[in-house]
Write an enzyme that holds these catalytic residues in place. Structure first.
Site, short mmCIF file in Angstrom:
data_model
loop_
_atom_site.label_atom_id
_atom_site.label_comp_id
_atom_site.label_asym_id
_atom_site.label_seq_id
_atom_site.Cartn_x
_atom_site.Cartn_y
_atom_site.Cartn_z
N GLU A 85 -77.48 -13.27 24.87
CA GLU A 85 -77.69 -14.71 24.82
C GLU A 85 -77.12 -15.31 23.54
O GLU A 85 -76.91 -14.63 22.54
CB GLU A 85 -79.19 -15.00 24.89
CG GLU A 85 -79.96 -14.24 23.82
CD GLU A 85 -81.45 -14.22 24.06
OE1 GLU A 85 -81.88 -13.93 25.19
OE2 GLU A 85 -82.17 -14.51 23.10
N CYS A 98 -75.57 -19.79 17.51
CA CYS A 98 -76.22 -18.56 17.08
C CYS A 98 -75.73 -17.45 18.01
O CYS A 98 -75.94 -17.50 19.22
CB CYS A 98 -77.73 -18.77 17.18
SG CYS A 98 -78.67 -17.32 16.77
N CYS A 105 -81.24 -4.20 19.99
CA CYS A 105 -81.08 -4.08 18.53
C CYS A 105 -81.72 -2.77 18.07
O CYS A 105 -82.81 -2.42 18.51
CB CYS A 105 -81.75 -5.27 17.84
SG CYS A 105 -81.54 -5.25 16.04
N CYS A 109 -87.70 -4.58 14.69
CA CYS A 109 -88.71 -5.25 13.86
C CYS A 109 -89.91 -5.62 14.74
O CYS A 109 -89.75 -5.97 15.91
CB CYS A 109 -88.12 -6.50 13.21
SG CYS A 109 -86.72 -6.10 12.14
N CYS A 112 -89.94 -9.07 16.74
CA CYS A 112 -88.70 -9.56 17.34
C CYS A 112 -88.50 -9.01 18.74
O CYS A 112 -88.72 -7.82 18.99
CB CYS A 112 -87.53 -9.16 16.44
SG CYS A 112 -85.94 -9.69 17.07
N CYS A 329 -84.59 -15.00 18.52
CA CYS A 329 -83.70 -13.88 18.76
C CYS A 329 -84.12 -12.96 19.91
O CYS A 329 -85.16 -12.31 19.87
CB CYS A 329 -83.69 -13.11 17.44
SG CYS A 329 -82.81 -11.61 17.40
#
Ligand code: SAH
Length: 341
Positions: A85, A98, A105, A109, A112, A329
């Site tokens: 996205e 962005c 990822c 984290c 997130c 995110c």
């Protein structure tokens, strides 16, 4: 490909190098994505291009518009069916994209959405660049254009370093997007060798560190990468980046209720950053599906901010744009995978 790479390719194909510039003009200037439409090129050359290149590589699956009209989220499907996205943020006359640089990822984290399933794969340069190409084309219809870029979508830029650097060269090139390096921002979870390497590139992009904690102890709890890269080393690398590039440093701090938003945390953060030339960007946590975390109250955020300001640390904060469209995110791609399909 960067222009230089395409020039080399064109030369090897036995053509004049200005053909590469022409192709860039068609793709980036005129927004054309068919070789047949490149009318100033001969048929033979067009066939050579067709045999070696294909685009688009992204298919637009969905757009979501925030209620305030300032944010649009684009959900893309890649050729292998994976989802990423991008978010277009429109504040006043600024048009910021962005960008995502990975599917998922590796940083994982705690707060997130992008890292919930770990890293699925790196994006290619084409997949990174096309996010901006499509959104720029969308804006051009309204007489506008993309002018700022932030690598704050899905993924950790330092873990897809070469593709990110090459895409920045393309964003920056006058023959392509011509977006100044000052208007390009890379956000990192704090990969020390990546930060040091980027400092030695010819690029002088802005670098932002996802700090999110006033000390190593709390940071380790919410950022698994902190175990590999201790806070002190990360901060040193950021200082080095700032010295070499003459760019001010921004630290991002996602405020999560009860975890890193206490008065003592603000005081400790103020001490940590005391002598540094920097800005702290306070981001209220944006709720993610199935995560048992919450956003602090507005008063708590104001108190936190006041403590930093009293210590002469510049802060910025705003209630997160695009909350109603899950613009933090990785949120949309995750939701899509979970519920929308
Ligand atoms: N991997 C890079 C870039 C992607 S994350 C990095 O870690 O910096 C970019 C930013 O998204 C993070 O700094 C974080 O502040 C923000 N973010 C991610 N999930 C969020 C959430 N649920 N709420 C608020 N901000 C979030």
């Amino acid at each position: 490909m960067t222009l230089v790479e395409l020039q080399e390719w064109v030369a090897q194909a036995g053509e004049k190098s200005f053909r590469a510039t022409q192709a860039f003009e068609w793709v980036y200037g005129k927004g054309v994505h068919s070789f047949d439409a490149m009318s100033n090129m001969g048929k033979e050359l067009r066939e050579k291009f067709k045999a070696s290149f294909a685009f688009p590589v992204l298919k637009l699956l969905k757009t979501l518009h925030s209620e305030d009209g300032e944010t649009i989220k684009f959900l893309w499907e890649l050729l292998d069916g994976k989802l990423v996205e991008s978010v277009l943020i429109m504040s006043r006359d600024r048009r910021t994209v962005c960008i995502s640089c990975q599917v998922g990822c590796p940083a994982r984290c705690a707060f997130c959405a992008s890292g919930k399933e770990g890293l699925l794969r790196n994006l290619t340069v084409a997949e990174i660049v096309e996010q901006v190409l499509h959104i720029d084309r969308f804006l051009k219809e309204k007489g506008e254009r993309v002018c700022h870029l932030v690598f704050m979508g899905m993924g950790e830029p330092m873990e897809n370093y070469d593709a990110v650097v090459k895409s920045i060269q393309i964003f920056n090139a006058p023959e392509a997007f011509h977006i100044s390096q000052r208007r390009i921002t890379v956000s990192t979870v704090g990969v020390v060798e990546g930060i040091r390497k980027l400092a030695d590139e010819e690029l002088k992009v802005n670098l932002v560190l996802s700090l999110h904690a006033p000390n190593q102890h709390i940071r380790k709890k919410i950022i698994p990468y902190a175990r590999r890269y201790p806070l002190e080393e990360v901060l040193d690398a950021m200082e080095e980046y700032s010295c070499k590039t003459h760019r001010d440093i921004t630290y991002e701090y996602t405020l999560i209720a009860g975890i890193n938003d206490q008065i003592d945390h603000a005081k400790e953060l103020a001490r940590l950053l005391q002598q540094k030339q920097c800005t702290v960007n306070l981001i209220p946590y944006n709720p993610v599906l199935n995560l048992n975390l919450s956003r602090p109250s507005k008063e708590r955020i104001e108190t936190f901010r006041a403590i930093l300001e009293e210590a002469d640390i510049t802060t910025t904060w705003r209630y997160t744009k695009g909350k109603d469209i899950a613009a933090a995110c990785g949120q949309l791609a995750l939701q899509k995978a979970d519920t929308l399909i």
